[in-house]
Design a protein around this motif. Structure first.
Motif, PDB file in Angstrom:
ATOM      1  N   THR A 231       0.451  -1.363   0.044  1.00 30.56           N
ATOM      2  CA  THR A 231      -0.205   0.291  -0.235  1.00 30.56           C
ATOM      3  C   THR A 231       0.503   1.187   0.133  1.00 30.56           C
ATOM      4  OG1 THR A 231      -0.393   0.085   2.723  1.00 30.56           O
ATOM      5  CG2 THR A 231      -1.896  -1.328   1.555  1.00 30.56           C
ATOM      6  N   PRO A 232      -0.056   2.528  -0.177  1.00 31.62           N
ATOM      7  CA  PRO A 232       1.151   3.496  -0.023  1.00 31.62           C
ATOM      8  C   PRO A 232       1.796   4.144   0.727  1.00 31.62           C
ATOM      9  CG  PRO A 232      -0.576   3.862  -1.217  1.00 31.62           C
ATOM     10  CD  PRO A 232      -0.826   2.328  -0.858  1.00 31.62           C
ATOM     11  N   ASP A 233       0.854   3.847   2.420  1.00 34.35           N
ATOM     12  CA  ASP A 233       1.251   3.507   3.581  1.00 34.35           C
ATOM     13  C   ASP A 233       3.043   2.741   4.269  1.00 34.35           C
ATOM     14  OD1 ASP A 233      -0.837   4.731   4.805  1.00 34.35           O
ATOM     15  OD2 ASP A 233      -1.596   3.511   5.528  1.00 34.35           O
ATOM     16  N   GLU A 234       3.126   1.431   2.878  1.00 34.44           N
ATOM     17  CA  GLU A 234       5.208   0.705   3.238  1.00 34.44           C
ATOM     18  C   GLU A 234       5.429   1.430   2.460  1.00 34.44           C
ATOM     19  OE1 GLU A 234       2.449  -2.959   4.513  1.00 34.44           O
ATOM     20  OE2 GLU A 234       1.614  -2.387   3.005  1.00 34.44           O
ATOM     21  N   ALA A 235       5.179   2.560   1.571  1.00 34.71           N
ATOM     22  CA  ALA A 235       5.925   2.875   0.476  1.00 34.71           C
ATOM     23  C   ALA A 235       7.118   3.529   0.037  1.00 34.71           C
ATOM     24  CB  ALA A 235       5.484   3.071  -1.036  1.00 34.71           C
ATOM     25  N   LEU A 236       7.182   3.813   1.865  1.00 33.15           N
ATOM     26  CA  LEU A 236       8.340   5.277   2.416  1.00 33.15           C
ATOM     27  C   LEU A 236       9.951   4.437   1.578  1.00 33.15           C
ATOM     28  CD1 LEU A 236       9.629   7.984   2.797  1.00 33.15           C
ATOM     29  CD2 LEU A 236       9.554   6.846   5.529  1.00 33.15           C
ATOM     30  N   ASN A 237      10.293   3.147   1.895  1.00 34.47           N
ATOM     31  CA  ASN A 237      11.639   2.805   1.673  1.00 34.47           C
ATOM     32  C   ASN A 237      12.018   2.795   0.132  1.00 34.47           C
ATOM     33  OD1 ASN A 237      14.017   2.136   2.382  1.00 34.47           O
ATOM     34  ND2 ASN A 237      13.177  -0.307   1.263  1.00 34.47           N
ATOM     35  N   GLY A 238      10.900   2.370  -0.209  1.00 33.80           N
ATOM     36  CA  GLY A 238      10.934   1.915  -1.764  1.00 33.80           C
ATOM     37  C   GLY A 238      11.218   3.525  -2.662  1.00 33.80           C
ATOM     38  N   THR A 239      10.079   4.176  -1.642  1.00 31.20           N
ATOM     39  CA  THR A 239      10.650   5.604  -2.517  1.00 31.20           C
ATOM     40  C   THR A 239      12.002   6.169  -2.236  1.00 31.20           C
ATOM     41  OG1 THR A 239       7.716   6.340  -1.964  1.00 31.20           O
ATOM     42  CG2 THR A 239       9.963   8.429  -2.557  1.00 31.20           C
ATOM     43  N   THR A 240      12.496   6.345  -1.696  1.00 31.64           N
ATOM     44  CA  THR A 240      13.572   6.740  -0.954  1.00 31.64           C
ATOM     45  C   THR A 240      14.541   5.956  -1.949  1.00 31.64           C
ATOM     46  OG1 THR A 240      13.506   7.068   1.107  1.00 31.64           O
ATOM     47  CG2 THR A 240      15.397   6.453   0.987  1.00 31.64           C
ATOM     48  N   VAL A 241      14.157   4.892  -2.251  1.00 34.43           N
ATOM     49  CA  VAL A 241      15.929   3.896  -3.306  1.00 34.43           C
ATOM     50  C   VAL A 241      15.104   4.720  -4.566  1.00 34.43           C
ATOM     51  CG1 VAL A 241      15.895   1.741  -4.243  1.00 34.43           C
ATOM     52  CG2 VAL A 241      15.065   1.894  -2.135  1.00 34.43           C
ATOM     53  N   LEU A 242      13.815   5.008  -4.814  1.00 35.04           N
ATOM     54  CA  LEU A 242      13.389   5.417  -6.730  1.00 35.04           C
ATOM     55  C   LEU A 242      14.442   7.392  -6.123  1.00 35.04           C
ATOM     56  CD1 LEU A 242      10.524   4.254  -7.769  1.00 35.04           C
ATOM     57  CD2 LEU A 242      13.127   2.765  -7.612  1.00 35.04           C
ATOM     58  N   ASN A 243      14.042   7.551  -5.382  1.00 32.92           N
ATOM     59  CA  ASN A 243      14.352   8.984  -5.513  1.00 32.92           C
ATOM     60  C   ASN A 243      16.096   9.486  -5.171  1.00 32.92           C
ATOM     61  OD1 ASN A 243      11.923  10.383  -5.454  1.00 32.92           O
ATOM     62  ND2 ASN A 243      12.545  10.341  -2.884  1.00 32.92           N
ATOM     63  N   THR A 244      16.541   8.391  -5.095  1.00 43.01           N
ATOM     64  CA  THR A 244      18.118   7.875  -4.848  1.00 43.01           C
ATOM     65  C   THR A 244      18.254   7.706  -6.518  1.00 43.01           C
ATOM     66  OG1 THR A 244      18.637   7.403  -2.948  1.00 43.01           O
ATOM     67  CG2 THR A 244      20.167   7.368  -4.650  1.00 43.01           C
TER      68      THR A 244
END
Length: 274
Positions: A231-244
């Protein structure tokens, strides 16, 4: 690269972070979680303290299939918060997320510093000239159709080439109208499926050829959480990876829900580059 924001030159030698302030009840991640003006002010202050360079305020949900609202409703949601933010934080650089020229005009008159248009002027023929008259920076995003129809408009001959051609046309139109400061946003999640989004990210360094600042809006989007069946609530780590990855590919602005983590991303990538 620089843009002029309310008389301040913003230097993109170091990437910037744009915090998202949703005023909508139906945005895909935090829509409706904050209802009062005081809650929005507190959230904005929190993002500024965490290092946000810009705050992007949106009162019209652009998630796929979002409910269309009137211009009057958008203004009713938006203007009191913009006015309060500018009063409470006089130095804040506010971006306003709207595709309507009258909303853009009223928001800048209330103190906003920049317009962020998901349609790059395609949904309001007066937008480009309005932004030119206002002399504020303009973020142009790639999207087809509207938030209500874009999901089915995702057929491309060559994804990145098609988007580059789109921007070359839109840049010419914006320059002809008299807009000086432009930022481009490839539009992750807009008129693109998951495969498209990953292809777009993998080739996003090609947008540097346009010689304009590039904004990456990947925060908690479906290409992350659907990959993990979460879910979007669980997507912070993935967001950080893709932002990097986006930073390594040359992104100049990260548009995010989670400012602290994005600021840390920028610092670490800058250390690596240096």
């Amino acid at each position: 690269m620089y843009i002029n924001c309310k008389g301040r030159l913003i230097d993109f030698t170091t990437p910037k972070v744009m915090g998202i302030l949703n005023l909508t009840p139906d945005s895909f991640f935090d829509g409706g979680s904050r209802k009062s003006k005081e809650e929005h002010l507190f959230h904005a202050e929190e993002m500024l303290q965490e290092g946000a360079d810009f705050i992007d305020v949106g009162a019209y949900s652009s998630r796929p299939g979002a409910v269309d609202i009137s211009e009057a409703e958008e203004l009713k949601r938006l203007l009191p918060v913009v006015e309060s933010l500018v009063k409470e934080f006089p130095e804040v650089l506010l971006s306003v997320d709207t595709f309507r020229s009258e909303v853009a005009k009223r928001a800048v008159e209330a103190g906003a510093a920049m317009i962020n248009d998901i349609s790059a002027g395609n949904l309001d023929e007066k937008m480009l000239q309005t932004v030119a008259n206002l002399q504020v920076p303009y973020i142009m995003m790639h999207m087809r159709g509207t938030p209500q129809t874009m999901k089915g408009l995702n057929e491309y001959e060559d994804l990145v080439q098609d988007i580059l051609f789109y921007f070359s046309q839109k840049i010419r139109e914006a320059r002809a109208a008299g807009i000086n400061d432009l930022i481009i946003d490839p539009g992750f999640g807009f008129s693109k499926n998951i495969r498209h989004n990953f292809e777009l990210l993998s080739k996003s360094d090609l947008f540097k050829n346009l010689e304009l600042p590039v904004l990456a809006g990947l925060s908690r989007k479906s290409l992350i959480y659907k990959t993990f069946d979460s879910t979007p609530d669980e997507a912070l780590n993935g967001t950080t990876v893709l932002n990097t990855i986006a930073l390594m590919k040359g992104a100049n602005i990260l548009r995010v829900h989670d400012v602290k983590e994005a600021v840390e991303c920028v610092k670490l990538v800058e250390q690596l580059k240096n």
